[in-house]
Design an enzyme around this catalytic site. Structure first.
Site, PDB file in Angstrom:
ATOM      1  N   SER A  18       0.684  -1.142  -0.106  1.00 43.85           N
ATOM      2  CA  SER A  18      -0.157  -0.115   0.040  1.00 43.85           C
ATOM      3  C   SER A  18       0.726   1.273  -0.061  1.00 43.85           C
ATOM      4  CB  SER A  18      -0.843  -0.014   1.150  1.00 43.85           C
ATOM      5  OG  SER A  18      -1.824   0.912   1.105  1.00 43.85           O
ATOM      6  N   ASP A  46      -6.126  -3.659  -1.870  1.00 42.47           N
ATOM      7  CA  ASP A  46      -5.042  -3.451  -1.027  1.00 42.47           C
ATOM      8  C   ASP A  46      -4.543  -4.574  -0.665  1.00 42.47           C
ATOM      9  OD1 ASP A  46      -3.408  -2.281   1.121  1.00 42.47           O
ATOM     10  OD2 ASP A  46      -4.751  -0.625   1.100  1.00 42.47           O
TER      11      ASP A  46
END
Length: 297
Positions: free
Chosen positions: A38, A184
């Site tokens: 991320s 994610d």
């Protein structure tokens, strides 16, 4: 000192990495390989591409973080249509702006794919079609049948930052001609220390930067209804996997950066908040290095 760097997720809290990196530079710590999830994937990518800490600080400081929130054109002015986008596209915001921004920065360094990098970089994504952690670039050819020469590095970062329900998932057409959906990477591995800790062929230290306190367990979460349950599930996924794989011995080589005043999705950052994040990253790293056994006193 040469180390392998691991950077955790944390959304907009990535500003704190810049402070920690300044403290690393102060001690002439040089990163040789990189792994990130991320926000950490973004920082790891820019470092692997050859950007200096001061350059990254300038680029991110100049970025209008509100532009990262790019709803579909039909939903820009109507709140109801944003929720319609969430239902139909599985995310309120497209995430196209950040992918284009990262791609532009990489092209300045002559980089488009993983093959253009001079140093090793590993990025984590979550494959929700096949229910697995995706490790880029390793899995691109071997698992998904995607040619490394055709796959933009910026897209791998875009995948890794796709906060569930916030940004739309990314689709990849695989060798089996079906589309895999990715979100994610933090939902399955928010701190991919395991990428390097499982092998030691370089006999090199691993230095991690984790945007959270050193908590061994997922904190107790209040769940009274279905609305409470969704964020509780996401937080459990983000924290539980890596709590299992980071030992007390490993924790001695991890800079923990506790952040209290800014949440992952506070994209409307003030200058004061940016300064706070940088300072907490720098001070956390400074405190860590005071006792780090591998630093010459």
């Amino acid at each position: 000192m040469k180390v392998d760097g691991v950077f955790s997720g944390g959304g907009i809290k990535a500003f704190a990495f810049l402070g920690a990196l300044e403290a690393c530079e102060k001690r002439d710590i040089k990163f040789e390989r990189f792994a990130g999830t991320s926000a950490g994937a973004l920082i790891a990518t820019l470092l692997a591409a050859g950007y200096h800490q001061s350059e990254i600080k300038m680029l991110i400081n100049e970025l209008d973080t509100n532009k990262l929130l790019d709803p579909p054109k039909y939903a820009k002015n109507l709140r109801f249509l944003k929720w319609l986008a969430l239902y139909s596209k599985m995310g309120i915001y497209r995430g196209d702006f950040i992918e284009k921004w990262i791609n532009q920065l990489l092209l300045r360094k002559g980089i488009y794919t993983f093959n253009d990098l001079k140093r090793e970089l590993y990025i984590i994504g979550a494959d929700i079609t096949n229910g697995r952690i995706a490790l880029f670039p390793n899995d691109l050819e071997s698992y998904y049948g995607v040619d490394l020469n055709d796959f933009p590095l910026a897209k791998a970062v875009r995948i890794s930052i796709s906060i569930p329900y916030f940004f739309q998932p990314v689709q990849i057409l695989t060798k089996s001609t079906y589309k895999s959906y990715f979100i994610d990477g933090g939902t399955l591995s928010n701190f991919p220390y395991w990428v390097f800790s499982g092998e030691n062929k370089h006999n090199r230290l691993i230095l991690g930067v984790k945007l959270s306190s050193n908590e061994p367990e997922v904190p107790i979460q209040q769940v009274d209804n279905a609305i409470d349950m969704l964020p509780a599930i996401v937080k459990t996924m983000i924290q539980a996997h890596d709590s299992r794989y980071v030992s007390k011995n490993d924790a001695q080589d991890i800079i923990f950066v506790p952040i209290e005043k800014v949440s992952t999705t506070d994209f409307d950052l003030s200058e004061e908040e940016k300064s706070y994040l940088f300072d907490v990253g720098f001070q956390s790293a400074e405190k860590f290095f005071e006792n780090w056994q591998h630093i010459k006193k």
